[in-house]
Design a protein around this motif. Structure first.
Motif, PDB file in Angstrom:
ATOM      1  N   ILE A 395       0.817  -1.019  -0.095  1.00 28.46           N
ATOM      2  CA  ILE A 395      -0.091  -0.004   0.028  1.00 28.46           C
ATOM      3  C   ILE A 395       0.884   1.160   0.077  1.00 28.46           C
ATOM      4  O   ILE A 395       0.247   2.405  -0.062  1.00 28.46           O
ATOM      5  N   GLY A 396       2.278   1.129  -0.248  1.00 24.55           N
ATOM      6  CA  GLY A 396       2.928   2.446  -0.057  1.00 24.55           C
ATOM      7  C   GLY A 396       3.548   3.017   1.203  1.00 24.55           C
ATOM      8  O   GLY A 396       4.272   4.100   1.036  1.00 24.55           O
ATOM      9  N   LYS A 397       3.190   2.184   2.163  1.00 28.25           N
ATOM     10  CA  LYS A 397       3.617   2.661   3.561  1.00 28.25           C
ATOM     11  C   LYS A 397       5.025   2.122   3.945  1.00 28.25           C
ATOM     12  O   LYS A 397       5.399   1.164   4.384  1.00 28.25           O
ATOM     13  N   ALA A 398       6.061   2.967   3.255  1.00 20.40           N
ATOM     14  CA  ALA A 398       7.430   2.457   3.325  1.00 20.40           C
ATOM     15  C   ALA A 398       8.139   2.371   4.582  1.00 20.40           C
ATOM     16  O   ALA A 398       8.838   1.547   4.963  1.00 20.40           O
ATOM     17  N   ILE A 399       7.856   3.409   5.622  1.00 21.31           N
ATOM     18  CA  ILE A 399       8.648   3.352   6.912  1.00 21.31           C
ATOM     19  C   ILE A 399       8.080   1.903   7.673  1.00 21.31           C
ATOM     20  O   ILE A 399       8.855   1.257   8.347  1.00 21.31           O
ATOM     21  N   PRO A 400       6.690   2.268   8.013  1.00 19.28           N
ATOM     22  CA  PRO A 400       6.301   0.793   8.502  1.00 19.28           C
ATOM     23  C   PRO A 400       6.740  -0.537   7.889  1.00 19.28           C
ATOM     24  O   PRO A 400       7.173  -1.458   8.776  1.00 19.28           O
ATOM     25  N   ALA A 401       6.513  -0.522   6.694  1.00 15.95           N
ATOM     26  CA  ALA A 401       7.125  -1.636   6.006  1.00 15.95           C
ATOM     27  C   ALA A 401       8.634  -2.028   6.364  1.00 15.95           C
ATOM     28  O   ALA A 401       8.932  -3.217   6.554  1.00 15.95           O
ATOM     29  N   LEU A 402       9.383  -1.025   6.282  1.00 15.89           N
ATOM     30  CA  LEU A 402      10.831  -1.213   6.637  1.00 15.89           C
ATOM     31  C   LEU A 402      11.069  -1.678   7.963  1.00 15.89           C
ATOM     32  O   LEU A 402      11.851  -2.470   8.157  1.00 15.89           O
ATOM     33  N   LEU A 403      10.547  -1.049   8.905  1.00 15.10           N
ATOM     34  CA  LEU A 403      10.809  -1.342  10.215  1.00 15.10           C
ATOM     35  C   LEU A 403      10.140  -2.813  10.596  1.00 15.10           C
ATOM     36  O   LEU A 403      10.922  -3.578  11.217  1.00 15.10           O
ATOM     37  N   LEU A 404       9.115  -3.209   9.995  1.00 11.30           N
ATOM     38  CA  LEU A 404       8.638  -4.560  10.155  1.00 11.30           C
ATOM     39  C   LEU A 404       9.376  -5.667   9.385  1.00 11.30           C
ATOM     40  O   LEU A 404       9.430  -6.658  10.070  1.00 11.30           O
ATOM     41  N   SER A 405       9.866  -5.254   8.478  1.00 18.49           N
ATOM     42  CA  SER A 405      10.815  -6.292   7.667  1.00 18.49           C
ATOM     43  C   SER A 405      12.016  -6.362   8.484  1.00 18.49           C
ATOM     44  O   SER A 405      12.629  -7.555   8.205  1.00 18.49           O
ATOM     45  N   LEU A 406      12.401  -5.456   9.074  1.00 20.31           N
ATOM     46  CA  LEU A 406      13.822  -5.665  10.049  1.00 20.31           C
ATOM     47  C   LEU A 406      13.465  -6.491  11.152  1.00 20.31           C
ATOM     48  O   LEU A 406      14.559  -6.514  11.637  1.00 20.31           O
TER      49      LEU A 406
END
Length: 468
Positions: A395-406
């Motif tokens: 959905i284009g929410k880069a920061i939450p996606a980045l933090l959760l991916s890490l």
């Protein structure tokens, strides 16, 4: 331009769409994973256990360069899917062209740097004198073709974003089958050892890249021209913001692998690296249907979110978690019940082996089953982590996606691997995996559930509904 194949993402049944998207993705991942597994089996049985150690230390850097294409493909395809959903065809073409240019430039630069500093990097990756030369041979040849792999990984995600998962599946099957055939010819028939294994992989990259060029020239709805290849700051920033999620995750995996190799060689020996080489390939192979559901999930969510069909987005999340969870339970049961049989496939028992190879094989059979069980212990719950991270990225929410991916590798697994082996030795490495899985699933589940309640449930009457 979008045609019926892309607009169908916003109208067809979610279950049917998920199956249509996930099955070809799963088959493609299965074949690619089988390629990796068979490659490892051939090396273990025809070259020896130290060949597995060699590819285990080479993997982080070549994996990272290939992940450049994967990251740009996944991040850019999120932008492309939403552009198609909104009917903005010009933006979709611009995104495709910029993805191609970025992948070529970044992957090419890293490949050149990797060749220049190959001697220093091999030592840094954890190779010791017992298998250093084997690792260098494999590493050098792979880098010759790694840009083709990066472009292939990028293009595969674009094909899925177009709504053509069967072509994406074929693009993954071609190199896998080719690599297995070339492995047999170059390693077993021509007895070229590590050189043969490396050239077989190079040829597989080239075959898939050729198919990708054919697809975009004759079958794709997206037609590139020179104008679309020119980088545009706004498009690049949008692609980079979302690509950074996957890239950070893949970079963390590479750092983790380097760390694991070095920790294992310090508290154990080269055979522990070989054991991890087998376990890591089983992770790639065994989870193929779960990863397939995750990949099938992303274009459906991206398109419907772009079209503001939030009920369909919520349904896609719930359906994907149910399907992936059922598959994960089956995988978990098989790993727990048959680890010894799985490991024995990687080890040669043919007559005529020297005493050292026989001893190494027996040691691998002794050490690896317990490691496999520990690493897969939390498999039934990781689907929430995978689907949750994929949702925010789609959905284009880069920061939450980045933090959760890490969360798993970066925030939990790396610290655990730095701490636990100091007290538990090699066992501390294996125990770190399920602990990190549980912690990261709890964190991701919390944020995904909150997002569904706040953003995707429109009325007060529905506020009791969230993810399953």
């Amino acid at each position: 331009m979008a045609g019926t194949s892309s607009t169908e993402l916003g109208t067809a049944s979610i279950s049917k769409l998920l199956i249509k998207q996930a099955v070809p993705a799963s088959i493609g991942i299965l074949v690619m994973s089988l390629n990796i597994i068979v490659d490892t089996i051939f090396m273990g049985r025809w070259i020896g256990p130290l060949a597995i150690s060699a590819i285990a230390v080479v993997l982080p850097f070549t994996f990272f360069i290939g992940a450049i294409g994967l990251s740009i493909g996944i991040g850019g395809s999120s932008v492309l899917s939403r552009a198609l959903g909104a009917g903005d065809n010009d933006k979709a073409l611009r995104v495709f062209g910029n993805m191609t240019t970025l992948t070529f430039l970044i992957a090419g630069s890293l490949a050149i740097g990797g060749l220049i500093f190959q001697d220093q990097l091999i030592g840094f990756f954890g190779a010791d004198d017992s298998f250093r030369d084997m690792a260098l041979v494999y590493y050098r040849i792979l880098l010759y073709g790694i840009v083709m792999l990066a472009l292939m990984m990028m293009g595969n995600n674009i094909i899925r974003a177009e709504g053509k998962p069967k072509f994406a599946m074929i693009a993954m099957i071609i190199p896998s089958v080719g690599n297995i055939l070339m492995d047999y010819l170059l390693i077993n028939v021509l007895d070229l050892g590590m050189q043969g294994a490396a050239w077989a992989t190079f040829i597989s990259y080239a075959s898939s890249f050729s198919f990708m060029v054919w697809f975009f020239a004759f079958k794709s709805e997206l037609r590139l021209n020179v104008e679309w290849l020119k980088l545009k700051g706004k498009i690049v920033r949008e692609i980079a913001g979302l690509s950074s999620v996957t890239l950070a995750r893949q970079a963390t995996i590479s750092v983790l692998t380097i760390l694991l190799n070095n920790v294992l060689i310090s508290v154990g020996d080269a055979l522990d690296i070989a054991a991890y080489g087998i376990v890591s390939r089983m992770l790639m192979f065994a989870l193929f249907p779960v990863i397939g559901v995750t990949q099938g999930f992303m274009p459906i969510v991206g398109y419907n979110y772009g079209a503001e069909k939030y009920g369909r987005v919520r349904e896609t999340i719930n359906t994907s978690i149910k399907y992936a969870g059922a598959l994960a339970l089956i995988i978990f049961a098989l790993i727990m019940l048959f680890p010894e049989g799985i490991i024995s496939v990687f080890i040669s028992n043919k007559e005529g082996l020297d005493a050292q190879t026989i001893a190494d094989n027996n040691e691998i059979l002794k050490r690896t089953p317990a490691a496999l069980r520990w690493v897969f212990l939390a498999t039934p719950i990781i689907v929430v982590q995978l689907i949750g991270g994929a949702y925010f990225q789609s959905i284009g929410k880069a920061i939450p996606a980045l933090l959760l991916s890490l969360t798993k590798q970066g925030f939990f697994l790396i610290p655990l691997i730095l701490i636990l082996p100091q007290f538990m030795g090699v066992l501390g490495v294996w125990v770190s995996f399920p602990i990190a899985d549980v912690l990261s699933t709890l964190v991701t589940g919390y944020f995904l559930n909150r997002e569904v309640r706040r953003k995707l449930i429109p009325s007060a009457e529905e506020n009791t509904e969230a993810i399953v």
